[in-house]
Design a protein around this motif. Structure first.
Motif, PDB file in Angstrom:
ATOM      1  N   ASP A 122       0.828  -1.213   0.000  1.00 19.47           N
ATOM      2  CA  ASP A 122       0.000   0.000   0.000  1.00 19.47           C
ATOM      3  C   ASP A 122       0.859   1.258   0.000  1.00 19.47           C
ATOM      4  O   ASP A 122       0.517   2.253  -0.652  1.00 19.47           O
TER       5      ASP A 122
ATOM      6  N   ALA B 197       0.862   4.013  -3.048  1.00 17.08           N
ATOM      7  CA  ALA B 197       0.454   5.383  -2.769  1.00 17.08           C
ATOM      8  C   ALA B 197       1.289   6.396  -3.540  1.00 17.08           C
ATOM      9  O   ALA B 197       0.858   7.540  -3.755  1.00 17.08           O
TER      10      ALA B 197
ATOM     11  N   GLU C 236      -3.138   7.905  -9.267  1.00 14.46           N
ATOM     12  CA  GLU C 236      -4.296   7.005  -9.196  1.00 14.46           C
ATOM     13  C   GLU C 236      -4.610   6.374 -10.536  1.00 14.46           C
ATOM     14  O   GLU C 236      -5.028   5.206 -10.604  1.00 14.46           O
TER      15      GLU C 236
ATOM     16  N   ARG D 246      -2.323   3.339 -10.834  1.00 12.71           N
ATOM     17  CA  ARG D 246      -2.187   2.471  -9.662  1.00 12.71           C
ATOM     18  C   ARG D 246      -2.641   1.049  -9.943  1.00 12.71           C
ATOM     19  O   ARG D 246      -1.976   0.090  -9.561  1.00 12.71           O
TER      20      ARG D 246
END
Length: 252
Positions: A76, A80, A84, A87
């Motif tokens: 995670d 991060a 996005e 991702r």
């Protein structure tokens, strides 16, 4: 009565020795075998320290939910850093990388499985020793940096007030801890350098010799089976020849 004998002269040594350390060099004809034993993937070619009894169906891919909590946290944290929009595409690769690192760490902590040769066993043992020394060093350094309070002091020259840290470990205990940290640094340097290389060279030599012994035993076993078949056939031929001979003798 006086003793006029002269005592024997003490033996002198120039510090040299006739001792020759054992060489763990690999013979040229065995180098391909050595490479095959050394250059194996520590994850895909070796089992881990935990064995599973019975048929186990492996998943087609590793998902986030399959990972231990600490590995999942690292996944995670890495994801991060990705925008996005990228991702989802990066998730599978990051999960696989972290899972492989975890599997490798498990072999460092617990050693590889029973199928590992002497080199592979020693490789993980050296890494375990390095990891253990690094862990102890980190503990000692953390203890040396631990502050219990700050005492307000005044600079005698400037009169300026400042807070002087008071460390938890002081005096002889601090000197002993600093010495232990230095010894751990030296130990890590040896494991990452000459000692680690010597241990791996010896283990590689042992792995090659063991593999050659197994290969020779397999060749002997195969030869013995062929000889047994030949002897059985020869015995059957001899039995049949004896029968023919008895038949010929009765026909006379």
């Amino acid at each position: 009565m006086s003793d006029n004998s002269t005592p024997p002269a003490a033996l002198e040594s120039d510090g040299s020795s006739d001792y020759t350390p054992k060489s763990y060099d690999i013979a040229p004809e065995d180098r391909d075998l050595a490479d095959s034993l050394v250059n194996q993937d520590p994850i895909r070619d070796l089992s881990g320290p935990v064995s599973v009894v019975g048929a186990v169906k492996l998943p087609e891919k590793i998902t986030r939910e399959m990972l231990p909590s600490d590995v999942r946290a690292r996944v995670d944290a890495r994801l991060a850093d990705f925008p996005e929009v990228n991702r989802a595409a990066a998730e599978e690769r990051v999960i696989l990388e972290e899972a492989e690192q975890y599997a490798y760490a498990v072999r460092v902590w617990g050693g590889p499985g029973e199928d590992a040769n002497a080199f592979q066993q020693e490789r993980f043992l050296v890494e375990h020793d390095i990891y253990d020394a690094q862990r102890k060093l980190s503990e000692r350094l953390t203890a040396l940096q631990e502050i219990v309070r700050h005492d307000r002091k005044e600079d005698p020259e400037t009169g300026e007030l400042y807070d002087e840290p008071v460390y938890r470990i002081q005096g002889d205990m601090r000197l002993a801890t600093e010495h232990e940290a230095a010894e751990l640094r030296r130990r890590i340097a040896l494991l990452e350098g000459s000692e680690g290389q010597r241990r791996l060279a010896e283990a590689r030599y042992e792995a090659v010799e063991h593999a050659k012994k197994l290969r020779d035993e397999a060749a002997i076993d195969e030869e013995a089976q062929q000889l047994a078949k030949s002897e059985v056939r020869a015995a059957r031929v001899a039995d049949r020849a004896a029968a023919y001979r008895r038949f010929e003798e009765t026909e006379r």
